[in-house]
Scaffold this motif. Sequence first.
Motif, PDB file in Angstrom:
ATOM      1  N   GLY A 207       0.809  -1.211   0.000  1.00  0.00           N
ATOM      2  CA  GLY A 207       0.000   0.000   0.000  1.00  0.00           C
ATOM      3  C   GLY A 207       0.841   1.258   0.000  1.00  0.00           C
ATOM      4  N   THR A 208       1.810   1.317   0.904  1.00  0.00           N
ATOM      5  CA  THR A 208       2.653   2.510   0.989  1.00  0.00           C
ATOM      6  C   THR A 208       3.559   2.633  -0.223  1.00  0.00           C
ATOM      7  OG1 THR A 208       2.624   2.284   3.392  1.00  0.00           O
ATOM      8  CG2 THR A 208       4.271   3.760   2.460  1.00  0.00           C
ATOM      9  N   GLY A 209       4.141   1.509  -0.668  1.00  0.00           N
ATOM     10  CA  GLY A 209       5.006   1.536  -1.848  1.00  0.00           C
ATOM     11  C   GLY A 209       4.259   1.968  -3.092  1.00  0.00           C
ATOM     12  N   GLY A 210       3.024   1.494  -3.248  1.00  0.00           N
ATOM     13  CA  GLY A 210       2.222   1.896  -4.395  1.00  0.00           C
ATOM     14  C   GLY A 210       1.917   3.380  -4.395  1.00  0.00           C
ATOM     15  N   LEU A 211       1.588   3.905  -3.231  1.00  0.00           N
ATOM     16  CA  LEU A 211       1.307   5.342  -3.125  1.00  0.00           C
ATOM     17  C   LEU A 211       2.555   6.170  -3.409  1.00  0.00           C
ATOM     18  CD1 LEU A 211      -0.950   5.184   0.034  1.00  0.00           C
ATOM     19  CD2 LEU A 211      -1.690   5.887  -2.253  1.00  0.00           C
ATOM     20  N   LEU A 212       3.694   5.745  -2.884  1.00  0.00           N
ATOM     21  CA  LEU A 212       4.944   6.463  -3.146  1.00  0.00           C
ATOM     22  C   LEU A 212       5.263   6.482  -4.635  1.00  0.00           C
ATOM     23  CD1 LEU A 212       7.161   5.169  -0.196  1.00  0.00           C
ATOM     24  CD2 LEU A 212       6.559   7.553  -0.621  1.00  0.00           C
ATOM     25  N   ALA A 213       5.043   5.348  -5.311  1.00  0.00           N
ATOM     26  CA  ALA A 213       5.327   5.280  -6.748  1.00  0.00           C
ATOM     27  C   ALA A 213       4.411   6.216  -7.535  1.00  0.00           C
ATOM     28  CB  ALA A 213       5.159   3.838  -7.247  1.00  0.00           C
ATOM     29  N   VAL A 214       3.129   6.265  -7.157  1.00  0.00           N
ATOM     30  CA  VAL A 214       2.190   7.155  -7.846  1.00  0.00           C
ATOM     31  C   VAL A 214       2.571   8.614  -7.630  1.00  0.00           C
ATOM     32  CG1 VAL A 214      -0.198   7.972  -7.890  1.00  0.00           C
ATOM     33  CG2 VAL A 214       0.274   5.512  -7.860  1.00  0.00           C
ATOM     34  N   VAL A 215       2.873   8.978  -6.380  1.00  0.00           N
ATOM     35  CA  VAL A 215       3.237  10.367  -6.081  1.00  0.00           C
ATOM     36  C   VAL A 215       4.518  10.751  -6.825  1.00  0.00           C
ATOM     37  CG1 VAL A 215       4.006  11.949  -4.263  1.00  0.00           C
ATOM     38  CG2 VAL A 215       2.082  10.426  -3.856  1.00  0.00           C
ATOM     39  N   TYR A 216       5.509   9.856  -6.819  1.00  0.00           N
ATOM     40  CA  TYR A 216       6.756  10.158  -7.520  1.00  0.00           C
ATOM     41  C   TYR A 216       6.509  10.340  -9.015  1.00  0.00           C
ATOM     42  CZ  TYR A 216      11.633   9.966  -8.958  1.00  0.00           C
ATOM     43  OH  TYR A 216      12.855  10.271  -9.505  1.00  0.00           O
ATOM     44  N   GLY A 217       5.655   9.492  -9.594  1.00  0.00           N
ATOM     45  CA  GLY A 217       5.340   9.631 -11.009  1.00  0.00           C
ATOM     46  C   GLY A 217       4.685  10.961 -11.321  1.00  0.00           C
ATOM     47  N   VAL A 218       3.766  11.411 -10.450  1.00  0.00           N
ATOM     48  CA  VAL A 218       3.101  12.704 -10.650  1.00  0.00           C
ATOM     49  C   VAL A 218       4.111  13.848 -10.555  1.00  0.00           C
ATOM     50  CG1 VAL A 218       1.434  14.326  -9.665  1.00  0.00           C
ATOM     51  CG2 VAL A 218       0.845  11.910  -9.871  1.00  0.00           C
ATOM     52  N   VAL A 219       5.000  13.783  -9.563  1.00  0.00           N
ATOM     53  CA  VAL A 219       5.985  14.848  -9.371  1.00  0.00           C
ATOM     54  C   VAL A 219       6.954  14.928 -10.549  1.00  0.00           C
ATOM     55  CG1 VAL A 219       7.934  15.584  -7.940  1.00  0.00           C
ATOM     56  CG2 VAL A 219       5.826  14.808  -6.861  1.00  0.00           C
ATOM     57  N   ARG A 220       7.365  13.785 -11.078  1.00  0.00           N
ATOM     58  CA  ARG A 220       8.330  13.769 -12.185  1.00  0.00           C
ATOM     59  C   ARG A 220       7.692  14.170 -13.517  1.00  0.00           C
ATOM     60  NH1 ARG A 220      13.016  14.722 -12.058  1.00  0.00           N
ATOM     61  NH2 ARG A 220      13.605  13.294 -13.758  1.00  0.00           N
ATOM     62  N   ALA A 221       6.364  14.219 -13.575  1.00  0.00           N
ATOM     63  CA  ALA A 221       5.696  14.561 -14.829  1.00  0.00           C
ATOM     64  C   ALA A 221       6.018  15.978 -15.277  1.00  0.00           C
ATOM     65  CB  ALA A 221       4.186  14.393 -14.679  1.00  0.00           C
ATOM     66  N   GLU A 222       6.234  16.888 -14.330  1.00  0.00           N
ATOM     67  CA  GLU A 222       6.504  18.283 -14.715  1.00  0.00           C
ATOM     68  C   GLU A 222       7.857  18.436 -15.418  1.00  0.00           C
ATOM     69  OE1 GLU A 222       7.718  22.165 -15.024  1.00  0.00           O
ATOM     70  OE2 GLU A 222       8.679  20.892 -13.516  1.00  0.00           O
ATOM     71  N   PRO A 223       8.960  17.905 -14.867  1.00  0.00           N
ATOM     72  CA  PRO A 223      10.239  18.115 -15.566  1.00  0.00           C
ATOM     73  C   PRO A 223      10.457  17.227 -16.781  1.00  0.00           C
ATOM     74  CG  PRO A 223      10.596  16.928 -13.511  1.00  0.00           C
ATOM     75  CD  PRO A 223       9.156  17.342 -13.525  1.00  0.00           C
ATOM     76  N   VAL A 224       9.907  16.002 -16.806  1.00  0.00           N
ATOM     77  CA  VAL A 224      10.230  15.088 -17.909  1.00  0.00           C
ATOM     78  C   VAL A 224       9.049  14.799 -18.828  1.00  0.00           C
ATOM     79  CG1 VAL A 224      12.062  13.998 -16.560  1.00  0.00           C
ATOM     80  CG2 VAL A 224       9.772  12.977 -16.564  1.00  0.00           C
TER      81      VAL A 224
END
Length: 479
Positions: A207-224
């Motif tokens: 649960g926590t790992g999945g949420l971290l992966a989703v949040v990281y993907g959203v954050v990285r969407a702006e620069p890349v």
Amino acid sequence: MNLAMRRSPWATLTVLALAQFIVVLDVTIVNVALPHIQSGLGFTTDGLQWVISAYILLFGGFLLLGGRVADLLGSRRVFITGLALFGVSSLAGGLATSPVQLIAARAVQGFGGALLSPAALGILTITFEHGRRRNIAMGVWGGLAGLGGTAGVVLGGVLVDSLSWRWVFIVNVPIVIALVIATPVFVRPIAPHQGNRSFDLLGAVLGTGGLLAVVYGVVRAEPVGWSSAEVIGFLATGVVMLAAFLAVEARTTAPLVPLRLLRARALSTAGGALALNGAAFLSMFFLTAIFLQQVRGDSALRTGVEFLPMGGAAILGAVMATPLVTRLGTRPVMMVGAVLNVAGLLLLARVDAHGSYPTGLMPGLIIFGAGLSAIAVPAQIAAVVDVSHQEAGAASGVVQAFQQVGGALGLAIVSTLSTSRTTSAIASGASQSDGLTDGFHRGLLVAAVYAVVTIAVTFLSPRLAPSPEQIAEAAAVAA
């Protein structure tokens, strides 16, 4: 002083409430230090939100596991372990020399909080018998926790301006040392639970790992970019892990999230409202703290003081919400709170770099603060008032986790869209100040969308009209 006097219920309450105070304090104390942390450690604009999100995600993601571990290993033992982790990671955060070190320290802080907070609540419910004494204790517990959120913005400003940003973390260390020493003296040992002894560690990690992966993907969407392999990979990984989490929870004998609870309309809509409320709050707090210092040129202390009217309005809103729930029911009060949130955020989205604080910022902050409590109080009551006593603790843990995780996900989206707007404006020739202001406005408008969706979720919730006795019991569990 003999052992019985030292371990009086009220001495135990003092230790536990102080521990909860610093856990809540750390959600807000860091916000006013964000611009100084960014310049001190060289954070990128999109990376800065991880200083908040790492703490919130680990805290919310492991909150239910923390309660389970406390039941199986003994609440006092887990409470001390969580305190120690919290203190060591606070010191590591204060001594961090890179963004990665600080984010890692904040993650461990969140995990420590996830251990100590439910353990403390478990000790409290065992120490005070059901009834008036427990309700008083829960009132003190909840009041100090709320005070921690309000005090954090001012204390953070004082520490940053008089010492440095590092002290918003180091200040926890002497308090934690004192509490670790005091706990064996003032808190009696509590025997572990002797029933089903499974942990569901796999569920917590997925649960926590999945949420971290989703949040990281959203954050990285702006620069890349959203179409990059990195973003798609993290988002896909997060979705797969969350799907696996649901599968594990459906089959394990002692799930962290009893899925049958989510089928109850009152709890699921209350959890959704609290998640959106947390998203709007964290987003507004994050953006406004940066705007006040980097655009308006306020000091950290002045920024903290300028947030105080919001804290005062939130406290007043909480006091008024409880009797209104008794008279009107949960749904109308939540609806009013969501409308107030929309109004407050729209007012804040009109503020520019040179507007007056009393006529510009303060009205929006006060209206938004009142709206926060007008949603949170009835939602927390609605979530647990109709569940059995045996499952009330689990229901409360689920909605608290919703609130924390919703806040982190909401902040990730707002931070990404706000940063994108700022970058685009500066690239088009706007000044740094104007670009940040444009990003601030966009972020608040997205937060206002969260509040609009809260209205829709609230409309779908049942209209519960609990009695004063039910409200007292529900508030005690929710605290």
